[in-house]
Scaffold this motif. Structure first.
Motif, PDB file in Angstrom:
ATOM      1  N   HIS A   1       1.085  -1.117  -0.288  1.00  0.00           N
ATOM      2  CA  HIS A   1       0.099  -0.054  -0.100  1.00  0.00           C
ATOM      3  C   HIS A   1       1.169   1.344  -0.061  1.00  0.00           C
ATOM      4  CE1 HIS A   1      -3.010   3.088   1.123  1.00  0.00           C
ATOM      5  NE2 HIS A   1      -1.507   3.139   2.404  1.00  0.00           N
ATOM      6  N   LEU A   2       1.773   1.325   0.523  1.00  0.00           N
ATOM      7  CA  LEU A   2       3.271   2.329   1.129  1.00  0.00           C
ATOM      8  C   LEU A   2       3.796   2.594  -0.925  1.00  0.00           C
ATOM      9  CD1 LEU A   2       4.416   2.475   4.345  1.00  0.00           C
ATOM     10  CD2 LEU A   2       2.288   3.943   3.619  1.00  0.00           C
ATOM     11  N   GLU A   3       3.981   1.467  -1.411  1.00  0.00           N
ATOM     12  CA  GLU A   3       4.254   1.810  -3.055  1.00  0.00           C
ATOM     13  C   GLU A   3       3.881   2.785  -3.207  1.00  0.00           C
ATOM     14  OE1 GLU A   3       5.004  -2.135  -4.531  1.00  0.00           O
ATOM     15  OE2 GLU A   3       6.754  -2.629  -3.174  1.00  0.00           O
ATOM     16  N   LYS A   4       2.383   2.717  -3.596  1.00  0.00           N
ATOM     17  CA  LYS A   4       1.612   3.720  -4.036  1.00  0.00           C
ATOM     18  C   LYS A   4       1.323   4.777  -3.577  1.00  0.00           C
ATOM     19  CE  LYS A   4      -0.788  -0.807  -5.923  1.00  0.00           C
ATOM     20  NZ  LYS A   4      -2.230  -1.635  -5.715  1.00  0.00           N
ATOM     21  N   ASN A   5       1.005   4.935  -2.284  1.00  0.00           N
ATOM     22  CA  ASN A   5       0.441   6.031  -1.706  1.00  0.00           C
ATOM     23  C   ASN A   5       1.947   6.376  -0.666  1.00  0.00           C
ATOM     24  OD1 ASN A   5      -2.214   5.829  -2.154  1.00  0.00           O
ATOM     25  ND2 ASN A   5      -2.259   3.879  -1.799  1.00  0.00           N
ATOM     26  N   ARG A   6       2.735   7.140  -1.185  1.00  0.00           N
ATOM     27  CA  ARG A   6       3.962   7.000  -0.016  1.00  0.00           C
ATOM     28  C   ARG A   6       3.791   8.726   0.875  1.00  0.00           C
ATOM     29  NH1 ARG A   6       8.007   4.308  -1.301  1.00  0.00           N
ATOM     30  NH2 ARG A   6       9.139   4.049  -3.430  1.00  0.00           N
ATOM     31  N   LYS A   7       2.629   8.996   0.920  1.00  0.00           N
ATOM     32  CA  LYS A   7       2.718  10.115   1.494  1.00  0.00           C
ATOM     33  C   LYS A   7       1.639   9.850   2.769  1.00  0.00           C
ATOM     34  CE  LYS A   7       3.198  13.852  -0.935  1.00  0.00           C
ATOM     35  NZ  LYS A   7       2.956  15.420  -0.591  1.00  0.00           N
ATOM     36  N   ASP A   8       1.187   8.375   2.563  1.00  0.00           N
ATOM     37  CA  ASP A   8       0.241   7.703   3.828  1.00  0.00           C
ATOM     38  C   ASP A   8       1.249   7.541   5.604  1.00  0.00           C
ATOM     39  OD1 ASP A   8      -1.533   6.633   5.433  1.00  0.00           O
ATOM     40  OD2 ASP A   8      -1.908   5.201   4.450  1.00  0.00           O
ATOM     41  N   LYS A   9       1.179   8.595   6.035  1.00  0.00           N
ATOM     42  CA  LYS A   9       1.812   8.606   7.071  1.00  0.00           C
ATOM     43  C   LYS A   9       2.009   8.300   7.972  1.00  0.00           C
ATOM     44  CE  LYS A   9       4.902  12.064   5.635  1.00  0.00           C
ATOM     45  NZ  LYS A   9       5.949  11.483   4.783  1.00  0.00           N
ATOM     46  N   ASP A  10       0.341   7.848   8.238  1.00  0.00           N
ATOM     47  CA  ASP A  10      -0.576   7.000   9.347  1.00  0.00           C
ATOM     48  C   ASP A  10       0.200   5.282   9.388  1.00  0.00           C
ATOM     49  OD1 ASP A  10      -2.204   6.166  11.772  1.00  0.00           O
ATOM     50  OD2 ASP A  10      -3.272   5.795  10.353  1.00  0.00           O
ATOM     51  N   SER A  11      -0.161   5.499   7.631  1.00  0.00           N
ATOM     52  CA  SER A  11       0.366   3.768   8.013  1.00  0.00           C
ATOM     53  C   SER A  11       1.837   3.155   7.500  1.00  0.00           C
ATOM     54  CB  SER A  11      -0.145   3.148   5.478  1.00  0.00           C
ATOM     55  OG  SER A  11      -1.206   2.887   5.464  1.00  0.00           O
ATOM     56  N   LYS A  12       2.297   4.424   8.194  1.00  0.00           N
ATOM     57  CA  LYS A  12       3.899   4.075   7.767  1.00  0.00           C
ATOM     58  C   LYS A  12       4.052   3.487   9.119  1.00  0.00           C
ATOM     59  CE  LYS A  12       8.096   6.673   6.354  1.00  0.00           C
ATOM     60  NZ  LYS A  12       9.068   7.542   6.064  1.00  0.00           N
ATOM     61  N   PHE A  13       3.501   4.744  10.098  1.00  0.00           N
ATOM     62  CA  PHE A  13       3.659   4.325  11.421  1.00  0.00           C
ATOM     63  C   PHE A  13       3.105   2.821  11.882  1.00  0.00           C
ATOM     64  CE2 PHE A  13       1.228   4.741  15.632  1.00  0.00           C
ATOM     65  CZ  PHE A  13       2.771   4.813  16.243  1.00  0.00           C
ATOM     66  N   ARG A  14       2.097   2.413  10.885  1.00  0.00           N
ATOM     67  CA  ARG A  14       1.300   1.428  11.460  1.00  0.00           C
ATOM     68  C   ARG A  14       2.339   0.443  11.369  1.00  0.00           C
ATOM     69  NH1 ARG A  14      -1.061   3.268  15.446  1.00  0.00           N
ATOM     70  NH2 ARG A  14      -3.043   4.794  15.123  1.00  0.00           N
ATOM     71  N   LEU A  15       3.077   0.648  10.422  1.00  0.00           N
ATOM     72  CA  LEU A  15       4.250  -0.563   9.859  1.00  0.00           C
ATOM     73  C   LEU A  15       5.184  -0.600  10.745  1.00  0.00           C
ATOM     74  CD1 LEU A  15       4.980  -2.153   7.219  1.00  0.00           C
ATOM     75  CD2 LEU A  15       6.020  -0.419   6.373  1.00  0.00           C
ATOM     76  N   ILE A  16       5.842   0.415  11.439  1.00  0.00           N
ATOM     77  CA  ILE A  16       6.454   0.152  12.788  1.00  0.00           C
ATOM     78  C   ILE A  16       6.071  -0.117  13.389  1.00  0.00           C
ATOM     79  CG2 ILE A  16       7.948   2.050  14.243  1.00  0.00           C
ATOM     80  CD1 ILE A  16       7.890   4.088  12.226  1.00  0.00           C
ATOM     81  N   LEU A  17       4.708  -0.235  13.993  1.00  0.00           N
ATOM     82  CA  LEU A  17       4.315  -1.308  14.805  1.00  0.00           C
ATOM     83  C   LEU A  17       4.300  -2.542  14.903  1.00  0.00           C
ATOM     84  CD1 LEU A  17       1.266   1.494  16.323  1.00  0.00           C
ATOM     85  CD2 LEU A  17       3.519   1.082  17.107  1.00  0.00           C
ATOM     86  N   ILE A  18       3.876  -2.742  13.258  1.00  0.00           N
ATOM     87  CA  ILE A  18       3.685  -4.026  12.989  1.00  0.00           C
ATOM     88  C   ILE A  18       4.388  -5.083  12.958  1.00  0.00           C
ATOM     89  CG2 ILE A  18       2.979  -5.886  10.998  1.00  0.00           C
ATOM     90  CD1 ILE A  18       0.417  -3.779  10.248  1.00  0.00           C
ATOM     91  N   GLU A  19       6.128  -4.592  12.402  1.00  0.00           N
ATOM     92  CA  GLU A  19       7.203  -4.983  12.270  1.00  0.00           C
ATOM     93  C   GLU A  19       7.911  -4.622  13.678  1.00  0.00           C
ATOM     94  OE1 GLU A  19       9.642  -2.721   8.999  1.00  0.00           O
ATOM     95  OE2 GLU A  19       8.836  -4.153   7.397  1.00  0.00           O
ATOM     96  N   SER A  20       7.666  -4.466  14.695  1.00  0.00           N
ATOM     97  CA  SER A  20       8.020  -4.022  16.218  1.00  0.00           C
ATOM     98  C   SER A  20       7.593  -5.894  16.612  1.00  0.00           C
ATOM     99  CB  SER A  20       7.932  -3.216  16.636  1.00  0.00           C
ATOM    100  OG  SER A  20       6.670  -2.878  17.037  1.00  0.00           O
ATOM    101  N   ARG A  21       5.714  -6.040  16.598  1.00  0.00           N
ATOM    102  CA  ARG A  21       5.375  -6.831  17.057  1.00  0.00           C
ATOM    103  C   ARG A  21       6.263  -8.280  16.335  1.00  0.00           C
ATOM    104  NH1 ARG A  21      -0.580  -5.976  15.987  1.00  0.00           N
ATOM    105  NH2 ARG A  21      -0.125  -3.842  16.112  1.00  0.00           N
ATOM    106  N   ILE A  22       6.311  -8.487  14.818  1.00  0.00           N
ATOM    107  CA  ILE A  22       6.966  -9.137  14.476  1.00  0.00           C
ATOM    108  C   ILE A  22       8.169 -10.023  14.983  1.00  0.00           C
ATOM    109  CG2 ILE A  22       7.881 -10.191  12.323  1.00  0.00           C
ATOM    110  CD1 ILE A  22       5.823  -8.538  10.480  1.00  0.00           C
ATOM    111  N   HIS A  23       9.293  -8.502  15.228  1.00  0.00           N
ATOM    112  CA  HIS A  23      10.158  -8.826  16.282  1.00  0.00           C
ATOM    113  C   HIS A  23       9.842  -9.381  17.691  1.00  0.00           C
ATOM    114  CE1 HIS A  23      12.714  -7.048  12.515  1.00  0.00           C
ATOM    115  NE2 HIS A  23      12.365  -6.332  12.586  1.00  0.00           N
TER     116      HIS A  23
END
Length: 89
Positions: A39-61
């Motif tokens: 989704h972020l590849e298509k919508n680069r300016k989506d700051k909320d998704s970028k923040f959520r991705l950081i949260l998801i990846e921290s949960r993965i780690h």
């Protein structure tokens, strides 16, 4: 299934060698991270998704650290966002 066989589904799958390589919750998180990254590849300016991705990846780690400690994942297993889509497909 447990009331009939006395075993849980995952234990039956492991006994027959059909268990998945990744635990189910870790697989779901990786799948979600891949879709957010797509989704972020298509919508680069989506700051909320970028923040959520950081949260998801921290949960993965965090979850992978637990699975390494409980020996459900090999000790050299590492989450890599570039190869994550290969694990999900």
């Amino acid at each position: 299934v447990r009331s009939v066989t006395g075993n849980k589904i995952l234990r039956l799958l492991k006994a027959n060698g059909l268990a998945p390589a990744l635990p189910e919750d870790l697989y779901a998180l990786i799948k979600k991270a891949v879709s957010v990254r797509k989704h972020l590849e298509k919508n680069r300016k989506d700051k909320d998704s970028k923040f959520r991705l950081i949260l998801i990846e921290s949960r993965i780690h965090r979850l992978s650290r637990y699975y390494k400690r409980s020996r459900q994942l090999p000790p050299n297993w590492k989450y890599d966002s570039a190869n994550a889509s290969a694990w999900v497909s």
